[in-house]
Design a protein around this motif. Structure first.
Motif, PDB file in Angstrom:
ATOM      1  N   GLU A 323       0.798  -1.224   0.000  1.00 37.11           N
ATOM      2  CA  GLU A 323       0.000   0.000   0.000  1.00 37.11           C
ATOM      3  C   GLU A 323       0.835   1.281   0.000  1.00 37.11           C
ATOM      4  O   GLU A 323       0.285   2.385  -0.038  1.00 37.11           O
ATOM      5  N   THR A 324       2.168   1.173   0.048  1.00 36.64           N
ATOM      6  CA  THR A 324       3.020   2.353   0.209  1.00 36.64           C
ATOM      7  C   THR A 324       3.619   2.797  -1.124  1.00 36.64           C
ATOM      8  O   THR A 324       4.198   1.993  -1.856  1.00 36.64           O
ATOM      9  N   MET A 325       3.495   4.077  -1.415  1.00 35.31           N
ATOM     10  CA  MET A 325       4.156   4.698  -2.561  1.00 35.31           C
ATOM     11  C   MET A 325       5.336   5.510  -2.042  1.00 35.31           C
ATOM     12  O   MET A 325       5.183   6.271  -1.076  1.00 35.31           O
ATOM     13  N   LYS A 326       6.506   5.356  -2.678  1.00 34.94           N
ATOM     14  CA  LYS A 326       7.735   5.951  -2.161  1.00 34.94           C
ATOM     15  C   LYS A 326       8.329   6.947  -3.148  1.00 34.94           C
ATOM     16  O   LYS A 326       8.379   6.687  -4.353  1.00 34.94           O
ATOM     17  N   LEU A 327       8.801   8.085  -2.612  1.00 35.14           N
ATOM     18  CA  LEU A 327       9.583   9.050  -3.384  1.00 35.14           C
ATOM     19  C   LEU A 327      11.041   8.865  -3.007  1.00 35.14           C
ATOM     20  O   LEU A 327      11.420   9.020  -1.842  1.00 35.14           O
ATOM     21  N   LEU A 328      11.874   8.521  -4.001  1.00 37.49           N
ATOM     22  CA  LEU A 328      13.289   8.207  -3.763  1.00 37.49           C
ATOM     23  C   LEU A 328      14.173   9.070  -4.651  1.00 37.49           C
ATOM     24  O   LEU A 328      13.768   9.481  -5.744  1.00 37.49           O
ATOM     25  N   ASN A 329      15.412   9.324  -4.182  1.00 29.54           N
ATOM     26  CA  ASN A 329      16.377  10.002  -5.048  1.00 29.54           C
ATOM     27  C   ASN A 329      17.304   8.973  -5.683  1.00 29.54           C
ATOM     28  O   ASN A 329      17.163   7.762  -5.456  1.00 29.54           O
ATOM     29  N   LEU A 330      18.268   9.451  -6.460  1.00 27.43           N
ATOM     30  CA  LEU A 330      19.147   8.532  -7.202  1.00 27.43           C
ATOM     31  C   LEU A 330      20.053   7.731  -6.275  1.00 27.43           C
ATOM     32  O   LEU A 330      20.630   6.718  -6.681  1.00 27.43           O
ATOM     33  N   GLN A 331      20.206   8.200  -5.034  1.00 20.79           N
ATOM     34  CA  GLN A 331      21.054   7.488  -4.071  1.00 20.79           C
ATOM     35  C   GLN A 331      20.237   6.499  -3.235  1.00 20.79           C
ATOM     36  O   GLN A 331      20.708   6.010  -2.200  1.00 20.79           O
ATOM     37  N   SER A 332      19.003   6.233  -3.646  1.00 19.02           N
ATOM     38  CA  SER A 332      18.094   5.287  -2.975  1.00 19.02           C
ATOM     39  C   SER A 332      17.606   5.809  -1.631  1.00 19.02           C
ATOM     40  O   SER A 332      17.080   5.050  -0.811  1.00 19.02           O
ATOM     41  N   LYS A 333      17.748   7.111  -1.378  1.00 14.08           N
ATOM     42  CA  LYS A 333      17.279   7.681  -0.113  1.00 14.08           C
ATOM     43  C   LYS A 333      15.774   7.906  -0.185  1.00 14.08           C
ATOM     44  O   LYS A 333      15.258   8.492  -1.129  1.00 14.08           O
ATOM     45  N   LEU A 334      15.066   7.439   0.857  1.00 16.09           N
ATOM     46  CA  LEU A 334      13.628   7.624   0.926  1.00 16.09           C
ATOM     47  C   LEU A 334      13.322   9.058   1.346  1.00 16.09           C
ATOM     48  O   LEU A 334      13.683   9.491   2.442  1.00 16.09           O
ATOM     49  N   LEU A 335      12.649   9.811   0.480  1.00 13.88           N
ATOM     50  CA  LEU A 335      12.323  11.204   0.756  1.00 13.88           C
ATOM     51  C   LEU A 335      10.921  11.349   1.341  1.00 13.88           C
ATOM     52  O   LEU A 335      10.692  12.160   2.238  1.00 13.88           O
ATOM     53  N   THR A 336       9.980  10.588   0.805  1.00  7.05           N
ATOM     54  CA  THR A 336       8.593  10.633   1.275  1.00  7.05           C
ATOM     55  C   THR A 336       7.953   9.274   1.018  1.00  7.05           C
ATOM     56  O   THR A 336       8.287   8.602   0.038  1.00  7.05           O
ATOM     57  N   PRO A 346      -1.528   0.389  -4.999  1.00  7.69           N
ATOM     58  CA  PRO A 346      -1.970   1.157  -6.175  1.00  7.69           C
ATOM     59  C   PRO A 346      -1.776   0.324  -7.433  1.00  7.69           C
ATOM     60  O   PRO A 346      -0.827  -0.454  -7.530  1.00  7.69           O
ATOM     61  N   GLN A 347      -2.662   0.492  -8.397  1.00 13.07           N
ATOM     62  CA  GLN A 347      -2.523  -0.212  -9.673  1.00 13.07           C
ATOM     63  C   GLN A 347      -1.503   0.484 -10.557  1.00 13.07           C
ATOM     64  O   GLN A 347      -0.699  -0.153 -11.211  1.00 13.07           O
ATOM     65  N   ASP A 348      -1.546   1.821 -10.598  1.00 13.63           N
ATOM     66  CA  ASP A 348      -0.603   2.591 -11.412  1.00 13.63           C
ATOM     67  C   ASP A 348      -0.463   3.974 -10.791  1.00 13.63           C
ATOM     68  O   ASP A 348      -1.328   4.432 -10.031  1.00 13.63           O
ATOM     69  N   ILE A 349       0.645   4.647 -11.113  1.00 15.17           N
ATOM     70  CA  ILE A 349       0.879   5.994 -10.596  1.00 15.17           C
ATOM     71  C   ILE A 349       1.322   6.903 -11.733  1.00 15.17           C
ATOM     72  O   ILE A 349       1.798   6.445 -12.768  1.00 15.17           O
ATOM     73  N   ALA A 350       1.141   8.225 -11.534  1.00 16.36           N
ATOM     74  CA  ALA A 350       1.598   9.224 -12.510  1.00 16.36           C
ATOM     75  C   ALA A 350       1.795  10.537 -11.772  1.00 16.36           C
ATOM     76  O   ALA A 350       1.178  10.787 -10.731  1.00 16.36           O
ATOM     77  N   VAL A 351       2.661  11.384 -12.318  1.00 18.56           N
ATOM     78  CA  VAL A 351       2.899  12.705 -11.750  1.00 18.56           C
ATOM     79  C   VAL A 351       2.287  13.746 -12.675  1.00 18.56           C
ATOM     80  O   VAL A 351       2.489  13.710 -13.895  1.00 18.56           O
ATOM     81  N   THR A 352       1.505  14.672 -12.104  1.00 22.62           N
ATOM     82  CA  THR A 352       0.860  15.717 -12.903  1.00 22.62           C
ATOM     83  C   THR A 352       1.868  16.799 -13.250  1.00 22.62           C
ATOM     84  O   THR A 352       2.986  16.845 -12.723  1.00 22.62           O
ATOM     85  N   ARG A 353       1.467  17.722 -14.099  1.00 19.62           N
ATOM     86  CA  ARG A 353       2.349  18.835 -14.476  1.00 19.62           C
ATOM     87  C   ARG A 353       2.620  19.752 -13.292  1.00 19.62           C
ATOM     88  O   ARG A 353       3.598  20.479 -13.273  1.00 19.62           O
ATOM     89  N   ASP A 354       1.734  19.725 -12.300  1.00 20.98           N
ATOM     90  CA  ASP A 354       1.945  20.532 -11.093  1.00 20.98           C
ATOM     91  C   ASP A 354       2.812  19.818 -10.072  1.00 20.98           C
ATOM     92  O   ASP A 354       3.079  20.368  -8.991  1.00 20.98           O
ATOM     93  N   GLY A 355       3.237  18.603 -10.371  1.00 21.86           N
ATOM     94  CA  GLY A 355       4.098  17.859  -9.450  1.00 21.86           C
ATOM     95  C   GLY A 355       3.348  17.041  -8.417  1.00 21.86           C
ATOM     96  O   GLY A 355       3.957  16.528  -7.470  1.00 21.86           O
TER      97      GLY A 355
END
Length: 564
Positions: A323-336, A346-355
């Motif tokens: 159930e968890t969606m993760k925001l990561l940087n290139l160094q594999s650090k969990l940001l959010t 989630p079945q699928d995810i996408a980022v809007t133009r507003d971020g």
């Protein structure tokens, strides 16, 4: 045909029309017999070029010189950009100008004309035909669509009538019940009064008899009851109920009936097609001979990483089998990290133009927007299950979905929570997308506004244009007949390339994957593979610099790949 000639006759001289032709003057473009040929070349005012008839060339129709009526323009002044004759050139008027052969110029122009003709015939005119067909289709659907609006209005009116009738009938039932109670009360009162009146009549009769008889014994035993009857029986008073009719609020009634949105007729800016030269020219960013991995992100999921979407060049959102969606940087650090509202994956995810992050949830058939870490459900589907989602250049959402019974599939465009477009069938009424066992479908909008769907169930990438008309289906490289083509993830880049992750089977074992990315041009032509030691590639996305991010199902890693 000449009146003296036919297909069965000998061709005759154009001058004397008496003897068979044998020669041809390329300057004058006439056919000559032996005698006329000698006379023709004797004219020294022109440079006649007489050749055997069988060796003649196709002689162009030279333009007449506007300054020298007896001359033909056989040359071309490049500076003045006009045809000129030999006298014009030798007169000094075009001194120092570059002079070329008019036939060479004609050939160059002819090539340009041929290209224009080919572009008009093969690219431009078919697009106009397509637009005309789309408008005709829309016109043919008007009766059905407006008929549905009328039906919806009728159904709402009937529903309101039913509700009002039910409420009125309930009020009438209450009134009838009150009337019955009122009548019962009056009848009971009448019975009491009647009983007292009967007693009074009996007493009055007895008194009259006593007075007539002069019987002392009766008179002495009489006891008066007048005081008892001086108190009259209680009178029943019933306050008649009233009906308080409310003033009809037309505004509120209008809202209850529903509203019809205003008709909006606008002319969108027409698409500008690239010229044939621009289409055939090399891309601004050519493909690398050897794509290379420039970063690897360990997401920390268990088995099953299926989605990746770029927030920036060095930050990506990921989704997997929890159930968890993760925001990561290139160094594999969990940001959010954010959990879905339902607690399901989630079945699928996408980022809007507003971020902001968008995800589809098949557990409750919703599309959800995450803004400032707050989850808002923007779309709730009835009878349909959302699969893939992507954000368009206009900041709309495209959602591909299956019906609950998995017998239908369609792509729907939303502006916020409002449906703007539904794409389900081709021009012959056949389904565009597969239905049935395969539930994995992803989609992406290309730079030319085509909608590209990775349809695993159909073993195809299905591409339609902005209006929903089928452009092509890509079913794998034609030379590959041994391995099946199963596209899962899909994305597009700034060069209008279509990239899709190829997975051989829906059986989730590590040895069943083709482990490669197909790169296509915008017209569905295969360009090359990306391998880069990929393992079970699934979700795809590109950043603003056209770096490719690949989510690997089994390794639960995201690989950043440079391929342009």
């Amino acid at each position: 045909m000449h009146p003296r000639r036919s297909a069965q006759e000998v061709l005759l001289c154009d001058l004397c029309e008496a003897f068979p032709l044998q020669s041809h003057c390329e300057l004058c473009n006439i056919n000559l017999c032996v005698n006329c040929a000698g006379k023709h070349v004797s004219d020294s005012s022109k440079r006649h070029k007489v050749v055997p008839f069988l060796h003649r060339k196709s002689t162009p129709n030279y333009p007449k010189c506007p300054d020298h009526a007896d001359k033909q323009c056989e040359m071309y002044c490049e500076k003045c950009d006009i045809p000129v004759c030999i006298t014009c050139v030798t007169s000094g008027k075009h001194k120092g100008h570059d002079i070329s052969d008019v036939l060479e110029k004609l050939n160059a122009k002819a090539e340009s004309l041929q290209k224009d003709l080919e572009e008009l015939e093969t690219r431009i005119y078919p697009r106009y035909e397509e637009m005309a067909s789309d408008v005709q289709t829309e016109k043919s659907e008007l009766e059905t669509k407006y008929g549905k609006l009328t039906t919806d209005a009728d159904e709402q009116g009937e529903a309101l009538h039913r509700e009002v009738t039910a409420i009125v009938n309930q009020r009438k039932s209450v009134i009838a019940e009150m009337k019955t109670k009122h009548l019962d009360a009056l009848n009971k009162n009448t019975d009491e009064i009647t009983q007292k009146m009967a007693e009074l009549k009996q007493i009055m009769s007895d008194l009259k008899s006593m007075l007539k008889s002069n019987d002392v014994s009766l008179t002495s035993t009489y006891k008066s009851r007048n005081s008892e009857f001086r108190t009259l029986p209680p009178k029943v008073r019933v306050t008649l109920p009233s009906f308080s009719a409310q003033k009809i609020n037309k505004d509120q009634l209008n809202k209850m009936v529903g509203s019809v949105s205003s008709l909006s007729i606008t002319k969108e800016q027409g698409d500008t097609m690239k010229s044939a030269e621009a289409v055939s020219s090399p891309p601004v960013k050519p493909l690398l001979d050897e794509p290379r991995v420039t970063a690897t992100i360990d997401t920390g999921y268990g088995l099953g990483l299926h989605s990746v979407s770029c927030l920036s060049e060095d930050q990506v959102w990921t989704g997997g089998e929890n159930e968890t969606m993760k925001l990561l940087n290139l160094q594999s650090k969990l940001l959010t990290s954010i959990q879905t509202k339902s607690g399901k994956q989630p079945q699928d995810i996408a980022v809007t133009r507003d971020g902001d992050l968008v995800y589809t949830d098949i557990s409750n058939n919703t599309v959800n927007l995450i803004k400032n870490k707050q989850i808002q459900t923007v779309i709730t589907l009835q009878g349909w299950v959302p699969r893939g989602v992507c954000c368009t250049a206009d900041n709309d959402l495209l959602v591909i979905m299956d019906s609950d019974d998995r017998k239908q599939s369609k792509v729907v465009r939303y502006s916020g929570s409002t449906e703007k477009q539904s794409i389900q069938f081709d021009d012959q009424g056949r389904p565009l997308y597969s239905s049935g066992g395969y539930i994995f479908k992803c989609l992406s909008e290309n730079k030319n506004l085509d909608i590209c769907v990775a349809d695993c169930g159909a073993s195809a990438v299905v591409v339609v244009n902005q209006s929903g008309k089928l452009r092509f289906r890509y079913t794998g490289h034609p030379s590959n007949t041994k391995q099946s083509f199963k596209p899962f993830g899909i994305t597009t880049d700034s060069q209008s390339h279509i990239l899709t992750a190829d997975s051989q089977s829906h059986i989730l074992t590590a040895d069943c994957w083709n482990n490669r990315i197909h790169i296509l041009d915008q017209d569905g032509q295969f360009l090359r593979y990306i391998h880069c030691d990929l393992e079970s590639p699934w979700g795809l996305c590109v950043d603003i610099r056209d770096n490719l991010f690949v989510a690997e199902w089994f390794t639960v890693k995201v690989k950043k790949i440079q391929y342009l």
